[in-house]
Design a protein around this motif. Structure first.
Motif, mmCIF file in Angstrom:
data_model
loop_
_atom_site.group_PDB
_atom_site.id
_atom_site.type_symbol
_atom_site.label_atom_id
_atom_site.label_comp_id
_atom_site.label_asym_id
_atom_site.label_seq_id
_atom_site.Cartn_x
_atom_site.Cartn_y
_atom_site.Cartn_z
ATOM 1 N N ALA A 26 0.837 -1.204 0.000
ATOM 2 C CA ALA A 26 0.000 0.000 0.000
ATOM 3 C C ALA A 26 0.872 1.254 0.000
ATOM 4 N N GLN A 27 1.957 1.227 0.781
ATOM 5 C CA GLN A 27 2.875 2.369 0.789
ATOM 6 C C GLN A 27 3.521 2.555 -0.583
ATOM 7 N N ALA A 28 3.925 1.439 -1.188
ATOM 8 C CA ALA A 28 4.533 1.524 -2.520
ATOM 9 C C ALA A 28 3.519 2.019 -3.550
ATOM 10 N N ALA A 29 2.282 1.538 -3.452
ATOM 11 C CA ALA A 29 1.235 1.977 -4.384
ATOM 12 C C ALA A 29 0.967 3.469 -4.227
ATOM 13 N N HIS A 30 0.972 3.947 -2.980
ATOM 14 C CA HIS A 30 0.775 5.389 -2.741
ATOM 15 C C HIS A 30 1.904 6.194 -3.373
ATOM 16 N N ALA A 31 3.155 5.719 -3.189
ATOM 17 C CA ALA A 31 4.294 6.413 -3.793
ATOM 18 C C ALA A 31 4.224 6.358 -5.314
ATOM 19 N N LEU A 32 3.784 5.219 -5.853
ATOM 20 C CA LEU A 32 3.648 5.076 -7.302
ATOM 21 C C LEU A 32 2.607 6.042 -7.843
ATOM 22 N N ASP A 33 1.480 6.146 -7.151
ATOM 23 C CA ASP A 33 0.430 7.080 -7.594
ATOM 24 C C ASP A 33 0.943 8.514 -7.593
ATOM 25 N N ALA A 34 1.686 8.874 -6.553
ATOM 26 C CA ALA A 34 2.223 10.230 -6.480
ATOM 27 C C ALA A 34 3.197 10.494 -7.625
ATOM 28 N N LEU A 35 4.042 9.515 -7.913
ATOM 29 C CA LEU A 35 4.997 9.679 -9.010
ATOM 30 C C LEU A 35 4.278 9.762 -10.345
ATOM 31 N N ARG A 36 3.260 8.942 -10.521
ATOM 32 C CA ARG A 36 2.486 8.998 -11.767
ATOM 33 C C ARG A 36 1.829 10.362 -11.946
ATOM 34 N N VAL A 119 18.441 7.267 -11.678
ATOM 35 C CA VAL A 119 19.341 7.241 -10.541
ATOM 36 C C VAL A 119 20.165 8.519 -10.438
ATOM 37 N N ASP A 120 20.313 9.234 -11.537
ATOM 38 C CA ASP A 120 21.105 10.467 -11.524
ATOM 39 C C ASP A 120 20.276 11.696 -11.171
ATOM 40 N N ARG A 121 18.930 11.568 -11.222
ATOM 41 C CA ARG A 121 18.071 12.696 -10.887
ATOM 42 C C ARG A 121 16.931 12.234 -9.975
ATOM 43 N N PRO A 122 17.271 11.784 -8.756
ATOM 44 C CA PRO A 122 16.228 11.286 -7.854
ATOM 45 C C PRO A 122 15.457 12.427 -7.203
ATOM 46 N N ASP A 123 14.134 12.458 -7.409
ATOM 47 C CA ASP A 123 13.315 13.455 -6.727
ATOM 48 C C ASP A 123 12.621 12.798 -5.533
ATOM 49 N N HIS A 124 11.789 13.569 -4.838
ATOM 50 C CA HIS A 124 11.183 13.088 -3.592
ATOM 51 C C HIS A 124 10.319 11.862 -3.820
ATOM 52 N N HIS A 125 9.385 11.929 -4.775
ATOM 53 C CA HIS A 125 8.443 10.825 -4.971
ATOM 54 C C HIS A 125 9.138 9.586 -5.547
ATOM 55 N N THR A 126 10.116 9.790 -6.421
ATOM 56 C CA THR A 126 10.859 8.644 -6.957
ATOM 57 C C THR A 126 11.631 7.940 -5.847
ATOM 58 N N THR A 127 12.275 8.714 -5.004
ATOM 59 C CA THR A 127 13.025 8.130 -3.885
ATOM 60 C C THR A 127 12.092 7.393 -2.931
ATOM 61 N N GLU A 128 10.929 7.984 -2.650
ATOM 62 C CA GLU A 128 9.956 7.329 -1.771
ATOM 63 C C GLU A 128 9.553 5.971 -2.342
ATOM 64 N N LEU A 129 9.346 5.903 -3.659
ATOM 65 C CA LEU A 129 8.960 4.644 -4.300
ATOM 66 C C LEU A 129 10.098 3.625 -4.225
ATOM 67 N N VAL A 130 11.319 4.047 -4.493
ATOM 68 C CA VAL A 130 12.462 3.128 -4.450
ATOM 69 C C VAL A 130 12.655 2.580 -3.037
ATOM 70 N N VAL A 131 12.479 3.398 -2.022
ATOM 71 C CA VAL A 131 12.614 2.942 -0.634
ATOM 72 C C VAL A 131 11.541 1.897 -0.315
ATOM 73 N N CYS A 132 10.307 2.130 -0.769
ATOM 74 C CA CYS A 132 9.236 1.157 -0.544
ATOM 75 C C CYS A 132 9.520 -0.155 -1.269
ATOM 76 N N LEU A 133 9.963 -0.065 -2.525
ATOM 77 C CA LEU A 133 10.270 -1.277 -3.286
ATOM 78 C C LEU A 133 11.445 -2.027 -2.665
#
Length: 705
Positions: A26-36, A119-133
């Motif tokens: 659910a946390q990963a899905a939330h981060a994915l939705d934000a990134l989308r 990986v060279d331009r990590p923003d907040h939502h992308t990083t949140e998703l990678v941490v969840c994954l």
């Protein structure tokens, strides 16, 4: 009763795992939705505000918005309801309708968005998703099996424990109706039987749950792990995003695609998650039994084959055989060991007899070379579950010994899987030969009219035996590839060598003349500039050339700072060791490789800069080489630099090769529209050399011909 208490604990463990996994997802899905939404909003900057009328069937009057300076849907989304209501003629209701229409477009754009984790331009939502994954990835390959076991336990134990409730107390059993007592005793017996084999399951649940309960990784830790094993992250991301099973069905007709989708795929012996298109490829090989998977370089054909072998192992088959070029034998052994529970036996080198005996006795996957297959001896008594032939285009000539050996094994094996990224690089007739090993009936039925009618008609005719997908079709997350032609002029010394080679009609000398005098070579100077630029940015570089002498000149110019070179005379084990050392090097590094050695079987996704020292005679050779870096697992934009000399053999070759490449694309890569005969696809090296030499002699030599 102790059994019931143990069952309570086991059920609690199963539910704890399911709950924790659901929470992490659910946390990963939330981060994915934000990134989308981020990706969608960026795209809506170019969508005109007039599209709001399409959503509402023309009911909204947007002229007021346009007059007020709202030109895009993004501007509408960024505006507050108060700002919209302050416009003349727009009340609260209309403002709500405008916002609802804009959000509907945003949602559609978000669902269709292609995500790239840079990986060279990590923003907040992308990083949140990678941490969840990361939490799901570190749970390891046992997570799917643990979840399946937990779900099964929760489904079976909960009703059994409810039925067995009276048995928790003798007093309660005394006051329970006879029928209810009987059901309670039966439930207890079922629970006891279930607990008998549950020790390993309980340990599995505890281990995976503990992994999921680890504190979230720090940002840099998650990104470092992502960079080292990005395919696992992208596989989870595809699953989270709901990638359908039929993704990447190529040009298969719907009825065949439905048959493939219905094919079971057991993962008991598999230790890797599959992308939707990879699962489809494995199912295709199982459903059709004798096929060619011709996926483009970098999509994971070996993983699809291993998934099929793992399924067959779970179904009762015991012996399997993989045949491949010597250069990739070690890579196959490593992949089988890391991607499955099957044991691999390399039937190569001095230990071949012992490995052969052990494989015959214990079963598993024997891995043999194409040129050594005929030395396996009489193994007619062995019933293979599947024969896998990698780089199958190497057996397109039926007269060679390796082709005859493969044909013999195909003749006595029920399931055969050919893997090749370039099955139709030259004549379609050669592709027909590959089909004849698998389905002689289909090869005989192929009509010349199928070829003349174009790529789509031909691919439809071979659909029962052939599946091909391309990177842009199934790897939307793959970083872009930027290609640059680096044109330079001959130095005086190099031109003198080139002119002499032209006069002699020496095609190979013409191709490497630009490096004849390293001290003044314009190509070498530009190569060093590209390497220095990569070093300044901490990027890894792979340098390809057909010629060992050119690689030697590059290595000398780099003062021994390069790994390699990889060449045909370097043993397969040493090649893999060189690649491992290059990949493990911290920051910038350079690897030198002959294009024909590094372009087959090795994974070079650590490199994000590719330098080609000269154009290649076969477009597929260059495509394979670049594909070793620009493949699944690559997390950076790949820069491809072609070093070319103006008014030279390079320029003449490109004119001819681009035509050949367009034909290859039509028949083998894109399968779109083709109006040419398959026979026109062949431009031999001898023909190319003759054409180029004649042109250059006419241009440079007085009275030359």
């Amino acid at each position: 009763m102790e059994d019931l208490r143990n069952a309570d604990l086991l059920l609690a463990d199963a539910r704890a795992l399911l709950a924790e996994h659901a929470s992490v997802r659910a946390q990963a899905a939330h981060a994915l939705d934000a990134l989308r939404r981020d990706v969608a909003r960026a795209g809506l900057e170019s969508v005109p505000v007039s599209r709001l009328k399409d959503v509402t069937g023309g009911r909204l009057r947007i002229s007021t918005l346009e007059k007020a300076g709202f030109g895009t849907v993004r501007q509408v989304l960024d505006a507050t309801p108060y700002e919209l209501q302050s416009l003349p003629g727009i009340g609260a209701r209309t403002a709500g309708q405008i916002h609802a229409a804009a959000r509907q477009i945003e949602q559609a754009a978000a669902e269709a968005a292609s995500l790239r984790l840079d990986v060279d331009r990590p923003d907040h939502h992308t990083t949140e998703l990678v941490v969840c994954l990361h939490r799901l990835v570190v749970a390891g390959p046992d997570l799917p099996r643990a979840l399946e076991a937990a779900g099964d336990l929760a489904e079976r134990l909960a009703p059994l424990l409810a039925q067995a409730r009276p048995a928790r107390s003798r007093l309660r059993m005394m006051f329970t109706l006879p029928a209810r007592r009987r059901r309670a005793r039966e439930a207890v017996e079922e629970i006891e039987a279930l607990l008998d084999g549950a020790a390993a399951t309980r340990l599995l649940l505890a281990q995976v749950t503990a992994d999921l309960l680890r504190p979230p990784a720090r940002d840099f830790e998650a990104w470092a792990d992502f960079e080292s094993r990005s395919p696992e992250y992208f596989a989870l991301l595809a699953e989270l995003a709901g990638e359908p099973l039929g993704t990447g069905q190529g040009l298969l007709p719907d009825d065949l695609a439905a048959k493939v989708a219905a094919q079971p795929l057991d993962d008991t012996h598999r230790r890797v998650s599959l992308r939707g298109y990879q699962a489809f490829g494995a199912r295709f090989s199982l459903a059709q039994e004798r096929v060619i998977i011709g996926d483009e370089m970098g999509l994971g054909k070996s993983i699809e084959a291993i998934a099929a072998l793992a399924h067959l192992q779970a179904s009762g088959d015991t012996h399997f055989l993989v045949v491949c070029p010597a250069s990739v034998l070690i890579n196959w052994v490593r992949e089988i060991g890391s991607r499955s529970t099957l044991r691999a036996y390399p039937l190569h080198g001095p230990d071949r007899p012992a490995a052969r005996r052990e494989w015959l006795r214990d079963g598993g996957v024997a891995v043999a070379t194409l040129d050594g297959l005929h030395r396996l001896g009489d193994l007619a008594a062995v019933e293979l579950g599947m024969l896998v032939v990698d780089e199958a285009h190497y057996v397109k000539n039926p007269e060679t010994r390796r082709s005859r050996a493969v044909a013999a094994w195909c003749g006595r094996t029920r399931r055969v899987l050919f893997l090749t990224g370039t099955p139709m690089e030259n004549r379609v007739e050669e592709f027909r030969t590959l089909i004849s090993y698998l389905r002689p009936d289909l090869a005989a039925e192929l009509r010349s009219s199928d070829v003349v009618a174009g790529a789509r008609a031909f691919r439809k005719a071979v659909a029962p035996v052939y599946l091909r997908r391309n990177q842009q079709d199934v790897l939307a997350e793959l970083p872009e590839r930027v290609e640059a032609d680096e044109w330079v002029e001959f130095s005086g010394a190099d031109f003198a060598v080139y002119r002499e080679a032209v006069a002699e009609g020496n095609f190979m000398a013409m191709r490497r003349a630009a490096y004849a005098e390293p001290a003044t070579s314009a190509k070498l100077k530009r190569l060093l500039e590209l390497v220095e630029d990569a070093a300044a940015n901490g990027l890894k570089v792979v340098v390809f050339s057909y010629f060992r002498a050119v690689l030697a000149a590059v290595g000398a110019a780099l003062d021994g700072r390069a790994h390699g070179p990889l060449s045909g005379d370097v043993p397969a084990e040493r090649r893999q060791q060189l690649v491992d050392e290059f990949s493990a090097a911290a920051g910038h590094a350079v690897l030198l490789s002959q294009v024909q050695a590094g372009g087959v079987g090795l994974n070079l996704q650590a490199a994000s800069v590719v330098i080609l020292c000269e154009p290649q005679v076969k477009p597929s050779m260059e495509t394979q080489a670049v594909g070793r870096a620009h493949r699944m697992g690559q997390v950076r934009r790949v820069q491809v630099h072609r070093l070319l000399t103006v008014d030279s053999v390079d320029q003449r070759m490109l004119d001819i090769l681009r035509r050949k490449s367009r034909l290859f694309d039509a028949y083998a890569r894109r399968s779109d529209l083709a109006e040419s005969s398959g026979e026109a696809m062949d431009v031999s090296e001898q023909t190319l050399a003759r054409l180029v030499i004649e042109e250059e002699q006419r241009r440079l030599l007085p009275g030359g011909s």
